[in-house]
Design a protein around this motif. Structure first.
Motif, PDB file in Angstrom:
ATOM      1  N   GLN A  63       0.818  -1.218   0.000  1.00 10.27           N
ATOM      2  CA  GLN A  63       0.000   0.000   0.000  1.00 10.27           C
ATOM      3  C   GLN A  63       0.849   1.265   0.000  1.00 10.27           C
ATOM      4  OE1 GLN A  63      -3.523   0.296   2.388  1.00 10.27           O
ATOM      5  NE2 GLN A  63      -3.921  -1.903   2.325  1.00 10.27           N
ATOM      6  N   LEU A  64       1.981   1.244   0.669  1.00  6.35           N
ATOM      7  CA  LEU A  64       2.868   2.412   0.642  1.00  6.35           C
ATOM      8  C   LEU A  64       3.358   2.691  -0.778  1.00  6.35           C
ATOM      9  CD1 LEU A  64       4.982   1.800   3.872  1.00  6.35           C
ATOM     10  CD2 LEU A  64       3.504   3.775   3.453  1.00  6.35           C
ATOM     11  N   LEU A  65       3.671   1.654  -1.523  1.00  6.04           N
ATOM     12  CA  LEU A  65       4.126   1.822  -2.899  1.00  6.04           C
ATOM     13  C   LEU A  65       2.996   2.276  -3.816  1.00  6.04           C
ATOM     14  CD1 LEU A  65       6.363  -1.370  -3.128  1.00  6.04           C
ATOM     15  CD2 LEU A  65       7.178   0.992  -3.306  1.00  6.04           C
ATOM     16  N   SER A 270      -7.282  -3.627   7.258  1.00  3.15           N
ATOM     17  CA  SER A 270      -6.555  -3.242   8.463  1.00  3.15           C
ATOM     18  C   SER A 270      -5.427  -2.263   8.151  1.00  3.15           C
ATOM     19  CB  SER A 270      -5.989  -4.488   9.151  1.00  3.15           C
ATOM     20  OG  SER A 270      -5.236  -4.139  10.295  1.00  3.15           O
ATOM     21  N   VAL A 271      -4.622  -2.558   7.143  1.00  2.00           N
ATOM     22  CA  VAL A 271      -3.491  -1.689   6.811  1.00  2.00           C
ATOM     23  C   VAL A 271      -3.973  -0.328   6.318  1.00  2.00           C
ATOM     24  CG1 VAL A 271      -1.548  -1.392   5.231  1.00  2.00           C
ATOM     25  CG2 VAL A 271      -1.885  -3.569   6.406  1.00  2.00           C
ATOM     26  N   GLN A 272      -5.063  -0.314   5.575  1.00  2.00           N
ATOM     27  CA  GLN A 272      -5.624   0.964   5.132  1.00  2.00           C
ATOM     28  C   GLN A 272      -5.967   1.837   6.338  1.00  2.00           C
ATOM     29  OE1 GLN A 272      -9.387   0.648   3.106  1.00  2.00           O
ATOM     30  NE2 GLN A 272      -9.224   2.677   2.203  1.00  2.00           N
ATOM     31  N   LYS A 273      -6.581   1.241   7.351  1.00  2.00           N
ATOM     32  CA  LYS A 273      -6.947   1.982   8.557  1.00  2.00           C
ATOM     33  C   LYS A 273      -5.699   2.443   9.327  1.00  2.00           C
ATOM     34  CE  LYS A 273     -11.468   1.785   8.442  1.00  2.00           C
ATOM     35  NZ  LYS A 273     -12.322   3.015   8.424  1.00  2.00           N
ATOM     36  N   LEU A 274      -4.708   1.565   9.428  1.00  2.00           N
ATOM     37  CA  LEU A 274      -3.496   1.919  10.177  1.00  2.00           C
ATOM     38  C   LEU A 274      -2.703   3.009   9.470  1.00  2.00           C
ATOM     39  CD1 LEU A 274      -2.287  -1.632  11.294  1.00  2.00           C
ATOM     40  CD2 LEU A 274      -3.660   0.015  12.578  1.00  2.00           C
ATOM     41  N   LEU A 275      -2.642   2.951   8.147  1.00  2.00           N
ATOM     42  CA  LEU A 275      -1.941   4.004   7.409  1.00  2.00           C
ATOM     43  C   LEU A 275      -2.648   5.348   7.554  1.00  2.00           C
ATOM     44  CD1 LEU A 275      -0.734   2.304   4.095  1.00  2.00           C
ATOM     45  CD2 LEU A 275       0.673   3.239   5.943  1.00  2.00           C
ATOM     46  N   HIS A 276      -3.953   5.319   7.689  1.00  2.00           N
ATOM     47  CA  HIS A 276      -4.689   6.575   7.916  1.00  2.00           C
ATOM     48  C   HIS A 276      -4.257   7.203   9.243  1.00  2.00           C
ATOM     49  CE1 HIS A 276      -7.976   9.467   7.744  1.00  2.00           C
ATOM     50  NE2 HIS A 276      -8.244   9.168   9.003  1.00  2.00           N
TER      51      HIS A 276
END
Length: 299
Positions: A63-65, A270-276
């Motif tokens: 997701q970062l990329l 989950s990662v989308q929420k954590l990156l937010h």
């Protein structure tokens, strides 16, 4: 047993002592002076994900990329040659993904990664510690009763879940800086450690899972202690803890039977929420413990 540990624990073998946080002051001499050319070269910012070969760590890299077309990501794991998911991403993001070997139980590999990052990039805007263990067949199983507690399980969980991340912070901290084209709206650099709600002492109502709970509690305390030092030094770095929820990964799969469907998250969600949470981190979030939905968790 030793061979199984090598396979299932991703190489976590030797016990490592925790270096007192005050020694970080001495390591600050490792800091660099970033030139404008370097800042321009990495204008999308530089992020590092430790424990990136699979599960949540791999999804963070992905997701970062994908979310920042200029951003560069350093993904670390014990065995880069065997990390098929990372190698697939490397084929797609050849210039923006750098895969390095790092075993959290071998401080020499952490030091080597820090040197490599300093030489190539000069700095980091974001550090995510994502590695962790919960169970290993025939070696480590969550304890449902006190009678099943074993010293070896406690020490292994502590080594991987608590000692490892703090050693990574120790060596990467001098590289963390704001700006350099971070590709975000943050006014701070961020250290994000993946913890778990079961590590909360105040939220512990069910007991059990002694090794995993206590190792995450130790991670929480170590992270909080780092955050206090960062504040005292007035560094523009925020150090936070994140609970990803119960995520459908290899780590949780043996224990999903009683998890309601609505409470079992995909890695993507989950990662989308954590990156937010990470991307909206502010100075006053330093030292806080957040759940995936942004709510603070009691210590």
């Amino acid at each position: 047993m030793q061979n199984k540990m090598k396979v299932w624990v991703m190489g976590y073998r030797s016990l490592v002592g925790v270096t007192p946080l005050m020694s970080l002051r001495r390591n600050r001499t490792f800091a660099f002076t970033s030139s404008s050319d370097s800042a321009l070269k990495w204008e999308g910012g530089v992020s590092m994900v430790q424990g990136a070969s699979r599960g949540i760590g791999l999804e963070f890299v992905k997701q970062l990329l994908e979310k920042n077309e200029l951003g560069h990501v350093i993904a670390t794991c014990r065995d880069p040659n065997g990390a098929t998911g990372l190698l697939d991403l490397k084929n797609k993001f050849t210039e923006r993904l750098n895969i390095l070997e790092l075993d959290v139980t071998k401080e020499s590999t952490i030091e080597a990664s820090a040197r490599s990052i300093k030489e190539r990039y000069g700095y980091l805007n974001l550090l995510i510690n994502a590695s962790g263990i919960l169970s290993i067949p025939n070696v480590l199983q969550p304890e449902t009763t006190l009678n099943r507690v074993e010293k070896s399980s406690l020490m292994l969980a502590y080594e991987v879940n608590a000692v490892g991340p703090i050693l990574v912070i120790k060596h990467m901290w001098p590289l963390l800086k704001v700006g350099g084209g971070s590709g975000t709206n943050r006014d701070v650099a961020v250290i994000a450690n993946l913890s778990a709600r079961v590590g909360s002492i105040g939220d512990n109502r069910l007991g059990g899972w002694h090794a995993y709970r206590s190792s995450k509690t130790a991670l929480n305390q170590l992270t909080k202690t780092v955050s206090v030092e960062l504040t005292r030094k007035r560094d523009q770095i925020v150090c936070i803890l994140l609970h990803p929820g119960t995520v459908d990964t290899d780590l949780s799969r043996p224990f999903q039977r009683n998890v309601p469907e609505c409470k079992l998250f995909t890695k993507e969600f989950s990662v989308q929420k954590l990156l937010h949470i990470i991307e909206n981190a502010k100075s006053n979030d330093n030292g806080k413990f957040f759940a995936w939905d942004g709510q603070e968790i009691p210590w």
